[in-house]
Design a protein around this motif. Sequence first.
Motif, short mmCIF file in Angstrom:
data_model
loop_
_atom_site.label_atom_id
_atom_site.label_comp_id
_atom_site.label_asym_id
_atom_site.label_seq_id
_atom_site.Cartn_x
_atom_site.Cartn_y
_atom_site.Cartn_z
N ASN A 314 0.86 -1.18 0.00
CA ASN A 314 0.00 0.00 0.00
C ASN A 314 0.90 1.23 0.00
O ASN A 314 1.59 1.50 1.00
CB ASN A 314 -0.90 0.02 1.24
N PHE A 315 0.92 1.95 -1.10
CA PHE A 315 1.74 3.16 -1.19
C PHE A 315 0.88 4.38 -0.88
O PHE A 315 -0.29 4.46 -1.26
CB PHE A 315 2.37 3.28 -2.58
N LEU A 316 1.50 5.35 -0.22
CA LEU A 316 0.81 6.56 0.20
C LEU A 316 1.54 7.77 -0.38
O LEU A 316 2.77 7.86 -0.30
CB LEU A 316 0.82 6.65 1.73
N GLY A 317 0.77 8.67 -0.99
CA GLY A 317 1.40 9.85 -1.57
C GLY A 317 0.40 10.73 -2.29
O GLY A 317 -0.77 10.81 -1.88
N VAL A 318 0.86 11.39 -3.35
CA VAL A 318 -0.01 12.28 -4.12
C VAL A 318 -0.02 11.84 -5.57
O VAL A 318 0.90 11.17 -6.05
CB VAL A 318 0.46 13.75 -4.02
N ASN A 319 -1.07 12.20 -6.27
CA ASN A 319 -1.19 11.84 -7.68
C ASN A 319 -0.14 12.58 -8.51
O ASN A 319 0.02 13.80 -8.38
CB ASN A 319 -2.58 12.20 -8.20
N ILE A 364 5.31 8.83 -0.49
CA ILE A 364 6.11 9.14 0.70
C ILE A 364 5.85 8.13 1.82
O ILE A 364 6.48 8.21 2.87
CB ILE A 364 5.84 10.57 1.20
N GLY A 365 4.94 7.19 1.59
CA GLY A 365 4.64 6.19 2.61
C GLY A 365 4.46 4.82 1.99
O GLY A 365 4.21 4.68 0.79
N MET A 366 4.58 3.80 2.84
CA MET A 366 4.53 2.41 2.36
C MET A 366 4.03 1.52 3.49
O MET A 366 4.63 1.48 4.57
CB MET A 366 5.93 1.99 1.90
N ASN A 367 2.92 0.88 3.26
CA ASN A 367 2.34 -0.05 4.25
C ASN A 367 2.16 0.61 5.62
O ASN A 367 2.53 0.06 6.66
CB ASN A 367 3.20 -1.32 4.36
N GLY A 368 1.58 1.80 5.60
CA GLY A 368 1.20 2.45 6.83
C GLY A 368 2.27 3.21 7.57
O GLY A 368 2.06 3.65 8.70
#
Length: 533
Positions: A314-319, A364-368
């Motif tokens: 699960n990657f976290l960031g912006v489009n 900027i994030g990965m697996n929480g």
Amino acid sequence: MLALAAALAAGHLVAAFVGVNASPYLAVGNSAIDLTPTALKDYAVRTFGVYDKIVLLGSMAVVMVLVAALAGVLSRRNALPGVVVIALFGIVGGVAVFSRPDLGQLSLLAPAASLVAGVLVFRFLHNVALRRAGTIAAEKRSAGGTAEDAGADTDENVATEEETAESADEPSGTTLSANRRNFLIGAGGVAVGAGAAGLGGQLIGDSMSAESSRADIGSLTPARTAPAIPADADFAKLGTPTFLTPNQDFYRVDTALVVPQVSAEDWTLRIHGMVDNELTLDFEDIRSRDLIERTITMTCVSNEVGGPYVSTANFLGVNMWDLLEEAGVQQGAEQIFSTSVDGWTAGSPVEASLDRNRGAMLAIGMNGEPLPVEHGFPARLVVPGLYGYVSATKWLKDIELTTYAKRRMYWLDRGWGEKGPIKTMSRIDSPKGFQAFPKGKVVVSGIAWAQNTGVEKVEIRLDNGEWQQTQLSTEVNINTWRMWNIELDVPAAGSHQVTSRATDKNGYVQTEERVGTVPDGATGLHNIFFTTT
């Protein structure tokens, strides 16, 4: 060899202050990676996996020790061969540092320190050794009735090689014992000093780690979370991986001998080139936006058929399309030319990052949690559906909108393809090769992927039989892998072969044609052998 150790330690210590990759040993290793032929590099990844860099550094160490030992033998009468070898080591290190795109001119202090320390230590130990050799020769002459002063200090020319060799087994007197003691003290001091310098450089470098910056970030909360992973999204109990790959198990293939250390506070991203509005963003600029979370499977182009270099997170960031639209992409721009802080470059097709169905991200994030340092902290690119060498720049610092004619990425100059779309593929995870079972029921399971298209079905073939359709796990999205399993009836004892193939949602059936990873990914069917008794 002690002089070599001192040289490397001095360079490593200075590099802790001017840039870790300025350490001559690491700089030469990085240059070796860049200059290694593609076929050899592919073999190293395939053979040694995540240990390929350790093998490289170990091989370099062996070669350097052998060269240093030979130089020592050649320097028994004259220090010149040893000085020349140490100087050549220093010059090679200097050239390697100078050629690194991620290092400035100040970084040349590291190989300079290495060269000076190596030469001075070698000259010191060489002179001490010659004094001892001279004392042996003088005592021999004194014992034979010569009028020469047996206790006088000598220079390089006092003892010939023949005298030293002939006298090596003579009993030592007080002067000889003192000189031997002086040599051992000098050599021991150099060894301790080299160890302390090397360890000091390592500790100082570690103190500048980005881990503390990463820890200070705390939690990252998405404005839109990824859909929950269904319970039946994997068949881990039947031998497949878990659907989400833990961060510590996520594959890593890159060219970095030392993981770049960039704090979130110091990080910036420049977006420029064929844009209407050049942007410079820092970490807080990204974090303050509405963060989105997406579940994405990434695949390395170096992955052989049945290989391990595929993982899901699960990657976290912006489009990415939001950033590109803010910058204003000009007509004619073909690629997003991205650069890592260590100088590595990739080129992603502009249309892939602007495709909202694909879901390209600045992550900027990965697996929480914030990105692990080895996976690109503070920020990286993730463009689903493309192999990592064109889509997944870690430790990202620069994006230039340009054309393929104007800018050539790292791997394009090394024989790899330009755009790198991921190929439809399947892998058997259970049984393992040559695993033994009682005859009867055998469960076969594995994974398949066809990013940006989706997996429609997976079939397996036992020995030379008909293709049989497997049970698929619940699909999470078209940009993730899909698990499968089937229970086979294997009534006959003996050796058996099972083969898998996937079909994507466009109707493409995984090809049987076996080709290697170069230039744009391997093809072929994965098969394994097992036995029943």
